[in-house]
Design an enzyme around this catalytic site. Structure first.
Site, mmCIF file in Angstrom:
data_model
loop_
_atom_site.group_PDB
_atom_site.id
_atom_site.type_symbol
_atom_site.label_atom_id
_atom_site.label_comp_id
_atom_site.label_asym_id
_atom_site.label_seq_id
_atom_site.Cartn_x
_atom_site.Cartn_y
_atom_site.Cartn_z
ATOM 1 N N ARG A 27 0.822 -1.218 0.000
ATOM 2 C CA ARG A 27 0.000 0.000 0.000
ATOM 3 C C ARG A 27 0.856 1.268 0.000
ATOM 4 O O ARG A 27 0.336 2.367 -0.167
ATOM 5 C CB ARG A 27 -0.900 0.017 1.236
ATOM 6 C CG ARG A 27 -1.831 -1.151 1.324
ATOM 7 C CD ARG A 27 -2.635 -1.063 2.600
ATOM 8 N NE ARG A 27 -3.570 0.032 2.535
ATOM 9 C CZ ARG A 27 -4.794 -0.058 2.068
ATOM 10 N NH1 ARG A 27 -5.248 -1.205 1.656
ATOM 11 N NH2 ARG A 27 -5.581 0.990 2.035
ATOM 12 N N TRP A 74 2.932 6.069 1.865
ATOM 13 C CA TRP A 74 3.039 6.463 0.452
ATOM 14 C C TRP A 74 2.852 7.965 0.474
ATOM 15 O O TRP A 74 1.757 8.463 0.722
ATOM 16 C CB TRP A 74 1.936 5.776 -0.353
ATOM 17 C CG TRP A 74 2.041 5.991 -1.826
ATOM 18 C CD1 TRP A 74 2.757 5.241 -2.710
ATOM 19 C CD2 TRP A 74 1.393 7.010 -2.601
ATOM 20 N NE1 TRP A 74 2.602 5.741 -3.983
ATOM 21 C CE2 TRP A 74 1.770 6.825 -3.947
ATOM 22 C CE3 TRP A 74 0.535 8.072 -2.294
ATOM 23 C CZ2 TRP A 74 1.326 7.647 -4.976
ATOM 24 C CZ3 TRP A 74 0.094 8.893 -3.322
ATOM 25 C CH2 TRP A 74 0.494 8.664 -4.653
ATOM 26 N N GLY A 101 -4.805 8.694 4.439
ATOM 27 C CA GLY A 101 -5.787 9.581 3.807
ATOM 28 C C GLY A 101 -5.163 10.942 3.582
ATOM 29 O O GLY A 101 -3.933 11.087 3.614
ATOM 30 N N GLU A 489 -4.821 -3.107 -21.427
ATOM 31 C CA GLU A 489 -4.427 -3.726 -20.161
ATOM 32 C C GLU A 489 -2.973 -4.209 -20.237
ATOM 33 O O GLU A 489 -2.197 -4.030 -19.298
ATOM 34 C CB GLU A 489 -5.400 -4.874 -19.816
ATOM 35 C CG GLU A 489 -5.068 -5.694 -18.595
ATOM 36 C CD GLU A 489 -4.920 -4.895 -17.299
ATOM 37 O OE1 GLU A 489 -5.253 -3.706 -17.263
ATOM 38 O OE2 GLU A 489 -4.414 -5.484 -16.324
ATOM 39 N N LYS A 493 0.070 -2.881 -17.804
ATOM 40 C CA LYS A 493 0.848 -3.820 -16.994
ATOM 41 C C LYS A 493 2.337 -3.618 -17.251
ATOM 42 O O LYS A 493 3.145 -3.607 -16.332
ATOM 43 C CB LYS A 493 0.415 -5.229 -17.382
ATOM 44 C CG LYS A 493 0.375 -6.248 -16.305
ATOM 45 C CD LYS A 493 -0.883 -6.351 -15.503
ATOM 46 C CE LYS A 493 -1.285 -5.086 -14.799
ATOM 47 N NZ LYS A 493 -2.638 -5.081 -14.335
ATOM 48 N N GLU A 496 3.631 -0.380 -15.730
ATOM 49 C CA GLU A 496 3.553 -0.410 -14.285
ATOM 50 C C GLU A 496 4.723 -1.156 -13.643
ATOM 51 O O GLU A 496 5.312 -0.678 -12.683
ATOM 52 C CB GLU A 496 2.227 -1.113 -13.951
ATOM 53 C CG GLU A 496 1.697 -0.900 -12.596
ATOM 54 C CD GLU A 496 0.338 -1.568 -12.416
ATOM 55 O OE1 GLU A 496 -0.051 -2.437 -13.233
ATOM 56 O OE2 GLU A 496 -0.317 -1.253 -11.418
ATOM 57 N N HIS A 512 -3.236 6.767 -38.447
ATOM 58 C CA HIS A 512 -3.681 8.162 -38.322
ATOM 59 C C HIS A 512 -2.719 8.970 -37.447
ATOM 60 O O HIS A 512 -3.089 10.009 -36.924
ATOM 61 C CB HIS A 512 -5.103 8.203 -37.767
ATOM 62 C CG HIS A 512 -6.093 7.551 -38.689
ATOM 63 N ND1 HIS A 512 -6.497 8.125 -39.861
ATOM 64 C CD2 HIS A 512 -6.701 6.340 -38.630
ATOM 65 C CE1 HIS A 512 -7.334 7.318 -40.485
ATOM 66 N NE2 HIS A 512 -7.466 6.218 -39.749
ATOM 67 N N LYS A 609 -1.064 -0.200 -3.950
ATOM 68 C CA LYS A 609 -2.138 -1.093 -4.361
ATOM 69 C C LYS A 609 -3.496 -0.421 -4.332
ATOM 70 O O LYS A 609 -4.292 -0.544 -5.242
ATOM 71 C CB LYS A 609 -2.127 -2.320 -3.442
ATOM 72 C CG LYS A 609 -3.205 -3.337 -3.746
ATOM 73 C CD LYS A 609 -2.889 -4.086 -5.000
ATOM 74 C CE LYS A 609 -3.931 -5.121 -5.344
ATOM 75 N NZ LYS A 609 -3.806 -5.476 -6.786
#
Ligand code: M6R
Length: 614
Positions: A27, A74, A101, A489, A493, A496, A512, A609
């Protein structure tokens, strides 16, 4: 973002807190700290860097306290540093606080406190909280009591604007802890003489299966033997525990090198669990959580699917199936955009929110908005009792088991499965698609776990390809229709966890503009699983081959593979559910590239996460 842990019992708190932080490190992992109640008062140990750094701090092993709070950070306000690491204390060092928070009005509160003689030693928004608690505690002229402590915490919280999950301990109350949450996750695990507090369930699942799931602004006084809950008026409220069925080994690596690899390999089981009894062997489709009538569904003239990141990509596949089977216009929105773009919503709108964690701040805010405008809301989540499931009118769970790696894998495939089943369920009620078509799709869904096992056999081929391309700077992912959603996706991935720049495009769109970027040696990955579109995509891939691109294709079509550098052949399936198979080689590719580069697969830089801030 940020993980918090707490313990109150009869064992030494510090090792339990550090073990919990280690499990929550996904986290946030730029600094960590613990505070315990010792005989001499509150202790604080904190340091910049990973949780393991805490073990090297002077005196950490001498902590004897059996009550403590802890945090892995974080950074939002203030760079990662020892000073900015949590826990934070008030100036008198009477209260220790950890917080997950963002306090939006912290500058205003800081000014107020500074005008009242308080000093600040960090750049964090959090440091206002212990000082505000101290401010209200000393202003209260009642005799010291646990209710006075609670009043001070409540008064402080009512001043805060933003989101928070906080734990507070005080040297004045050596047998208690106060916890509260608002728009940030917090759960309390309970045993006879112990309480475990955490930002999420898996971190403390090895101690208990009995959990109190807190609602916003339920102020909780914990002792070793009790948990008492109060509303904002400080009236006591009764709460029951929920029993969590997850197996505690689901939150361990179980012999795998990384959680991400384990979770990729768990996909056959995860998808089996998602299907559960929703599609029976005799092809009956049921959702015991949902009670929609034909009249209700007939009135729905618009569906929004709202989510972030990978969950949003699962939503794109949901749009495809819902529109095909139910013929209801469906839009997919990024939650952070939806909430500010004044979307057209009324009582005939259905909004489906997808979130693995169920705690993503933007998704929760978008859900609150949709409800306030009168929409019917459905939450799709993996976490029982998570915030979105408590807000939404209906909740359906993916049951994929805890997902720990920051990069989402099994959550994605199980979300795609679940939204496909949801579309079938709606289509059956609406009678908008022929029975044979729906039965065929159900059969395909039932066969997916086996086909995922089959697809995973491409591992060695992908590993070899990863070894050839891991030093590249750019990659492109192309597909048409449903395959474009998988290209998105795959590209996410790769960015990331391998830090390689990549772009995903609808294959027909390349000419284009972006084709200008294709030069000798660039890697282009093409996904082709739809018979109707495969020839078109091949033509687009030929255009990049002509310009020197190296190509990997992922397909289940019988085509000539020789014109490509590498072809991964996956099992055939209905295009509506093909992302569940075609994404797997892409998950493995980003995994192996990350490993080749020697990166931390489970904890990529700058990410967390669960994104519980806006
Ligand atoms: O918990 P959620 O599903 O709401 O999370 C949404 C995104 O933050 C998440 O999918 C993110 O994009 C993943 N790290 C992607 O692998």
């Amino acid at each position: 973002m940020c993980g918090i842990v707490g313990y109150i019992g009869n064992k030494k708190a510090c090792p339990i807190l550090i073990a919990g932080l280690t499990r929550l490190e996904y986290r946030g992992y730029d600094s960590a700290g613990v505070s315990t109640i010792e005989k001499k008062g509150l202790s604080i140990k904190k340091a910049k860097g990973r949780v393991k750094n805490l073990n090297t701090l002077d005196g950490i092993n001498e902590l004897e306290g059996t009550i403590g709070i802890a945090h892995t950070r974080w950074a939002t306000h203030g760079k990662p540093s020892d000073e900015n690491a949590h826990p934070h204390q008030d100036n008198s060092k009477t209260f220790s606080v950890v917080h997950n928070g963002i306090i939006e009005n912290y500058t205003e509160l800081r000014n107020l406190l500074e005008n009242n003689g308080y000093h600040f030693y960090s750049q964090t928004d959090t440091e206002v909280i212990p000082n505000l608690i101290h401010y209200y505690f000393t202003k209260d002229k009642e005799k010291d009591s646990i209710m006075k402590f609670l009043r001070a915490v409540r008064n402080a919280c009512l001043d805060l604007k933003g989101s928070y999950a906080i734990e507070v301990i005080s040297s004045y109350f050596p047998d208690n802890m106060i916890v509260v949450r608002k728009d940030s996750p917090l759960v309390i695990g309970t045993c006879e003489n112990e309480k475990y507090i955490s930002s999420d369930i898996p971190a403390i699942l090895s101690y208990t299966r009995d959990f109190y799931l807190l609602n916003d602004l339920e102020f909780t006084i914990l002792s070793r033997t009790s948990a008492k809950f109060f509303d904002t008026e400080l009236n006591e409220i009764k709460k029951k525990t929920d029993v969590i069925e997850w197996n505690s080994s689901a939150a361990e690596k179980d012999g795998y090198e990384d959680f991400m690899l384990k979770e990729i390999y768990e996909q056959p089981t995860a998808v089996r669990e998602t299907i559960g009894s929703r599609i029976s062997n005799n092809l009956k489709c049921e959702f015991e959580e949902l009670k929609f009538t034909k009249e209700q569904l007939k009135k729905i003239n618009k569906i929004y699917i709202i989510a972030c990141g990978t969950a949003m990509h699962a939503g794109l596949s949901g749009k495809n199936t819902i529109e095909k089977l139910c013929r209801i216009p469906t839009e997919v929105d990024i939650a952070s955009e939806f909430r500010y773009r004044d979307p057209i919503i009324d009582k005939n709108t259905l909004c489906i929110f997808i979130s693995q964690s169920g705690e993503t701040a933007d998704t929760i805010a978008a859900l609150k908005l949709a409800k306030s405008e009168g929409a019917t809301t459905i939450a799709i989540s993996n976490v029982i009792g998570s915030s979105i499931t408590r807000e939404a009118d209906y909740s359906i769970y993916t049951h994929a088991g805890p997902e720990i790696a920051v990069a989402s894998t099994k959550a994605y495939t199980s979300q795609v499965v679940l939204i496909n089943i949801l579309a079938i369920y709606f289509a059956e009620i609406l009678k908008s698609t022929k029975k044979e078509i729906l039965d065929n799709l159900k059969q395909e869904i039932l066969s997916l776990p086996k086909k995922i096992e089959e697809t995973l056999k491409c591992k060695d081929q992908i590993l070899e390809f990863a070894k050839k391309v891991y030093q590249e700077k750019d990659m492109f992912f192309l597909g048409r229709g449903i395959d474009e959603t998988v290209a998105k996706e795959g590209s996410l991935k790769l960015k990331e966890i391998s830090y390689i720049h990549s772009e995903s495009y609808a294959a027909g769109e390349l000419k284009h503009g972006p084709i200008a970027l294709i030069e000798n040696g660039v890697t282009v990955i093409g996904i082709m699983t739809d018979e109707k579109l495969v020839e078109k995509t091949i033509s687009n891939i030929q255009e990049v081959i002509t310009r020197g691109a190296k190509t990997l294709i992922i397909t289940n079509q019988k085509i000539n593979y020789n014109s490509f550098n590498e072809a991964i052949v996956i099992p055939e399936t209905n295009p509506l559910v093909s992302p569940i198979l075609s994404v797997i080689p892409l998950q493995l590719l980003s995994y192996f590239i990350s490993k080749e580069k020697g990166l931390d697969v489970d904890k990529p830089r700058n990410l967390a996460k669960s994104v519980t801030v806006e």
